[in-house]
Design a protein around this motif. Sequence first.
Motif, PDB file in Angstrom:
ATOM      1  N   PRO E  39       0.851  -1.199   0.000  1.00  0.00           N
ATOM      2  CA  PRO E  39       0.000   0.000   0.000  1.00  0.00           C
ATOM      3  C   PRO E  39       0.886   1.248   0.000  1.00  0.00           C
ATOM      4  CG  PRO E  39      -0.817  -1.606   1.583  1.00  0.00           C
ATOM      5  CD  PRO E  39       0.530  -2.102   1.115  1.00  0.00           C
ATOM      6  N   ASN E  40       0.520   2.204  -0.843  1.00  0.00           N
ATOM      7  CA  ASN E  40       1.410   3.344  -1.063  1.00  0.00           C
ATOM      8  C   ASN E  40       1.686   4.174   0.176  1.00  0.00           C
ATOM      9  OD1 ASN E  40       1.854   2.712  -3.727  1.00  0.00           O
ATOM     10  ND2 ASN E  40       0.122   3.928  -4.469  1.00  0.00           N
ATOM     11  N   VAL E  41       0.782   4.173   1.140  1.00  0.00           N
ATOM     12  CA  VAL E  41       1.041   4.967   2.348  1.00  0.00           C
ATOM     13  C   VAL E  41       2.369   4.570   2.992  1.00  0.00           C
ATOM     14  CG1 VAL E  41      -0.299   3.423   3.873  1.00  0.00           C
ATOM     15  CG2 VAL E  41       0.059   5.814   4.526  1.00  0.00           C
ATOM     16  N   PHE E  42       2.732   3.303   2.895  1.00  0.00           N
ATOM     17  CA  PHE E  42       4.002   2.865   3.475  1.00  0.00           C
ATOM     18  C   PHE E  42       5.182   3.477   2.713  1.00  0.00           C
ATOM     19  CE2 PHE E  42       1.027  -0.381   4.893  1.00  0.00           C
ATOM     20  CZ  PHE E  42       1.378  -0.544   6.218  1.00  0.00           C
ATOM     21  N   CYS E  87     -10.091  12.987   1.085  1.00  0.00           N
ATOM     22  CA  CYS E  87      -8.809  12.296   1.023  1.00  0.00           C
ATOM     23  C   CYS E  87      -8.938  11.042   0.169  1.00  0.00           C
ATOM     24  CB  CYS E  87      -8.349  11.920   2.430  1.00  0.00           C
ATOM     25  SG  CYS E  87      -6.809  10.985   2.381  1.00  0.00           S
ATOM     26  N   GLN E  88      -8.418  11.152  -1.050  1.00  0.00           N
ATOM     27  CA  GLN E  88      -8.554  10.044  -1.997  1.00  0.00           C
ATOM     28  C   GLN E  88      -7.919   8.754  -1.469  1.00  0.00           C
ATOM     29  OE1 GLN E  88      -6.746  10.057  -6.140  1.00  0.00           O
ATOM     30  NE2 GLN E  88      -8.483  11.445  -6.373  1.00  0.00           N
ATOM     31  N   ALA E 176      -1.897  12.966   3.300  1.00  0.00           N
ATOM     32  CA  ALA E 176      -2.156  12.365   1.983  1.00  0.00           C
ATOM     33  C   ALA E 176      -2.482  13.447   0.959  1.00  0.00           C
ATOM     34  CB  ALA E 176      -3.302  11.355   2.090  1.00  0.00           C
ATOM     35  N   ASN E 177      -3.245  14.453   1.360  1.00  0.00           N
ATOM     36  CA  ASN E 177      -3.572  15.508   0.410  1.00  0.00           C
ATOM     37  C   ASN E 177      -2.356  16.372   0.078  1.00  0.00           C
ATOM     38  OD1 ASN E 177      -6.209  15.465  -0.752  1.00  0.00           O
ATOM     39  ND2 ASN E 177      -7.077  15.821   1.281  1.00  0.00           N
ATOM     40  N   VAL E 178      -1.508  16.629   1.058  1.00  0.00           N
ATOM     41  CA  VAL E 178      -0.336  17.466   0.784  1.00  0.00           C
ATOM     42  C   VAL E 178       0.698  16.710  -0.057  1.00  0.00           C
ATOM     43  CG1 VAL E 178       1.617  18.685   1.845  1.00  0.00           C
ATOM     44  CG2 VAL E 178      -0.686  18.952   2.790  1.00  0.00           C
TER      45      VAL E 178
END
Lengths: 193, 193, 193, 193, 193, 193
Positions: E39-42, E87-88, E176-178
């Motif tokens: 998952p891209n957040v990581f 927040c996509q 995430a938005n920034v």
Amino acid sequence: MTRMSEARVSRFPVPKLEEMPDDIRERIEAVQEKSGFIPNVFLVLAHRPDEFRAFFAYHDALMEKPGNLTKAEREMIVVATSARNECQYCVIAHGAILRIRAKNPLIADQVATNYRKADLTDRQKAMIDFAMKVSQNAQAVGDADFDVLKGHGFDEEDIWDIAGIAAFFGLSNRMANVTTMRPNDEFYAMGRG
Amino acid sequence: MTRMSEARVSRFPVPKLEEMPDDIRERIEAVQEKSGFIPNVFLVLAHRPDEFRAFFAYHDALMEKPGNLTKAEREMIVVATSARNECQYCVIAHGAILRIRAKNPLIADQVATNYRKADLTDRQKAMIDFAMKVSQNAQAVGDADFDVLKGHGFDEEDIWDIAGIAAFFGLSNRMANVTTMRPNDEFYAMGRG
Amino acid sequence: MTRMSEARVSRFPVPKLEEMPDDIRERIEAVQEKSGFIPNVFLVLAHRPDEFRAFFAYHDALMEKPGNLTKAEREMIVVATSARNECQYCVIAHGAILRIRAKNPLIADQVATNYRKADLTDRQKAMIDFAMKVSQNAQAVGDADFDVLKGHGFDEEDIWDIAGIAAFFGLSNRMANVTTMRPNDEFYAMGRG
Amino acid sequence: MTRMSEARVSRFPVPKLEEMPDDIRERIEAVQEKSGFIPNVFLVLAHRPDEFRAFFAYHDALMEKPGNLTKAEREMIVVATSARNECQYCVIAHGAILRIRAKNPLIADQVATNYRKADLTDRQKAMIDFAMKVSQNAQAVGDADFDVLKGHGFDEEDIWDIAGIAAFFGLSNRMANVTTMRPNDEFYAMGRG
Amino acid sequence: MTRMSEARVSRFPVPKLEEMPDDIRERIEAVQEKSGFIPNVFLVLAHRPDEFRAFFAYHDALMEKPGNLTKAEREMIVVATSARNECQYCVIAHGAILRIRAKNPLIADQVATNYRKADLTDRQKAMIDFAMKVSQNAQAVGDADFDVLKGHGFDEEDIWDIAGIAAFFGLSNRMANVTTMRPNDEFYAMGRG
Amino acid sequence: MTRMSEARVSRFPVPKLEEMPDDIRERIEAVQEKSGFIPNVFLVLAHRPDEFRAFFAYHDALMEKPGNLTKAEREMIVVATSARNECQYCVIAHGAILRIRAKNPLIADQVATNYRKADLTDRQKAMIDFAMKVSQNAQAVGDADFDVLKGHGFDEEDIWDIAGIAAFFGLSNRMANVTTMRPNDEFYAMGRG
């Protein structure tokens, strides 16, 4: 960063004391004698003598009149509504007065930041709830609001007082923000001791 | 539906003319003589003589003073900002005055509903843009706003005037909404021509 | 300032009557015969014949249908929601129709400015409260809103009608603002007495 | 949790197909034949046949007409504005159509959540910026908005189309929220493959 | 339009796995093994190892802890508040997790669009009402909010959990938005079957 | 009115020092030794040891890390965004830290009330403008915001720092408001001398 000595008090011209009409100069000198300094709102508004006279007459009619609201409570209304309007002059100057009137060094910062969490009675919170509605959404004020306040022991004249203070300082907040009225350095530490 | 004759002018007590202090009664009688009726704002505020005096002194200081804003332009500011604050008294009473001052039977309804689409000059729209910012978001007013107005030929004193009118009628709008101040029936058709 | 004769009715092209499809021209001529002038909404939307037909079919389905809402009440909904959406055309044109339908020269300006302070019954204020919620915050409409309206004697079909009118004029307000649809001069003074 | 089979399609009565006027039943049967199911918007609005006819005539006039906006772009406008209005039916049903029209299984969820971060061209983002302004703040639309769109190659007729779609689905969003119109289960997975 | 393969995961630099500190790489590899993808957040947060560690420690403390909220309910809070914050990444990734945890292919899109109309219990809607207030207006949270939740069977610890999840994902939504954090393509279709 | 001695620090249970896990108690004792008192945030969050650890790890990762933002500038971000979120604890505690870090007894009250009128450089105002956007409207952050900051000499890593601080204290503000976290009396007068 800038300190008072070099900072502008207003983005508009500020008259010298000796150039002011007598009644205005005398009022300012009386304040100076009592406070030890001249609060900048007097200097900034002296640029417009007729508005100055009307402004302080209105101020005194609401803040000095007899009534059920204590002087500290009137200042609570000023601080809470001025914080919502992001008015630096009114929050800092009237925050000082609130600390002194309430003999409480903590109350002004609490009320300015979030009056719902401040060391206030339920009656005082209801008073500020109404003042905030007058300040931000007066068009929706109606019987239900009056009933809530009466349930806390306020009468119709008290309600006019609360509304009047919120409305008048709404004017003051707007003029202070447009003129970039600077709070005097003296106010920040007053009543904190 | 209710008409004036049976309708309340204020939710607060309204004094009789003969009970009022002389200076207030005389001012009201002078207005009555000139207009043919007593605008309700005088009756409603007479409940508080000191606030009455300060209110009309402030009003006159802004609306009667000399300056570059025409009388019609000052009324445009009143109508536009009062409409945003949903103040029935000010929109309807000052709408009438605006129609008369501008000699234009359409302008008040246009400005009250959406001044951006009204028959105004670009300069007048810029004036109202600023008045609306003072009315709704004065905390964000800054140099860029002054520059826009100067680009339309307004000077610093004009800008104070615009701000002052928007701020003062913000007070008026709040008091009218809290008191449920009723516009006189006479205003609705005045100046429609 | 500009008057109708020289003013543009729309920022988009407006077809001549003789260029319009027969059904549209005939509808417009019928309105003109009845009213004495052609309301500009007909001319502005005639630029798009299919949208014109759908728009007026929708309008009539809501405004001409039988039901418990009086014709004046339907116009109250239009005026209140259009004022909130700052739609000059709808407030001024339907304000005129409201004055006529309600046989009350004051009601339109009252409803446009602040319906909470207008000469309305509690039932009518509840109707407009709901219409405003549909107009501004329909996502939060729920059972509690229906219950309030039923407490005032409205049934489910009436509630659909209120919602439909608020929703349809939301569309109309947006198209009028985007096209800069100009209210006819005739509307301003109609029904004033 | 509830699935379609047991869930209500509308909080208002939904007529049976055989009770509907012929033209409405035939339109619905045609859709059913093409799609394999009946989208609930047809059933919900069939409760009001005249409004049904006007609604779909308006829909087709905007969504089926020729023009420079692609069909996928029109659906982007629907999804973005309906998401802002929190309309479950329109986001989920038109999200499915958008995925199919754009042949892109990701685009609908991106546009619904934050179109500024979606896989769109700058021109498409400008189109949605304007649609959002029409949807949320049409009263402030003016020349500057038209200029931005023209800078991206849109002409005046395209701008009417964008505005019309945003305005029409604003109506649709409000009716769907008031009726609690339920999206068909089929839409959720359509076009994801 | 762009697909993942060519799309940027973040507007900030994304380190390669082999460049990451061991603990971070190992955590990521464990997730990859379990999920089949990273998952891209990581990847996005690995740009800042200390913030990465704190972020996931906080996440786990709220989302993995024992308590009365089911795992699906925790994801409902994430999806509803993240949708409001547009927040996509969070809506699409946690929408997938919600579908899986709730074993319901419809629930995530319903909650993201308008949770008031979703297939939820009244208790779950009250939970989300409170989470939305924490997310959007925490300054006004008070005893009355706690009382409503307790009326639905939540205890004080549950309330902390709801608030904590809403507050933590508020942080996540903003980052995430920034960073323009891109949801992985895999999430869109997960759990829909 | 209530003073600290009798006032509750949190509406949730607060563990005694001797009941806390060793690592948490040791961190708190170290702070107490340095500051002379225990800031209440440590006591309030100790109710949840895992969240406590993650919270302070995140805090330190942002506030103690090296970088181009001075420590005073980081506190400016905290004070401005926390004031907008009406978080009493953060404004009062971090206001004290800001006064000390900036060696300026006036700056905290200025930034809390209206940072646009504070004694800040243009670069610092741009920094806070961006922090406020992250705090209140992160969904609209985009390239133009980055460009403005770069025009003031900030690089991409600085921008992450600003965003991270605004986002993290958004979490902190929400938890403080939900727990009714009380600022210690000591903070009010610190750094004013």
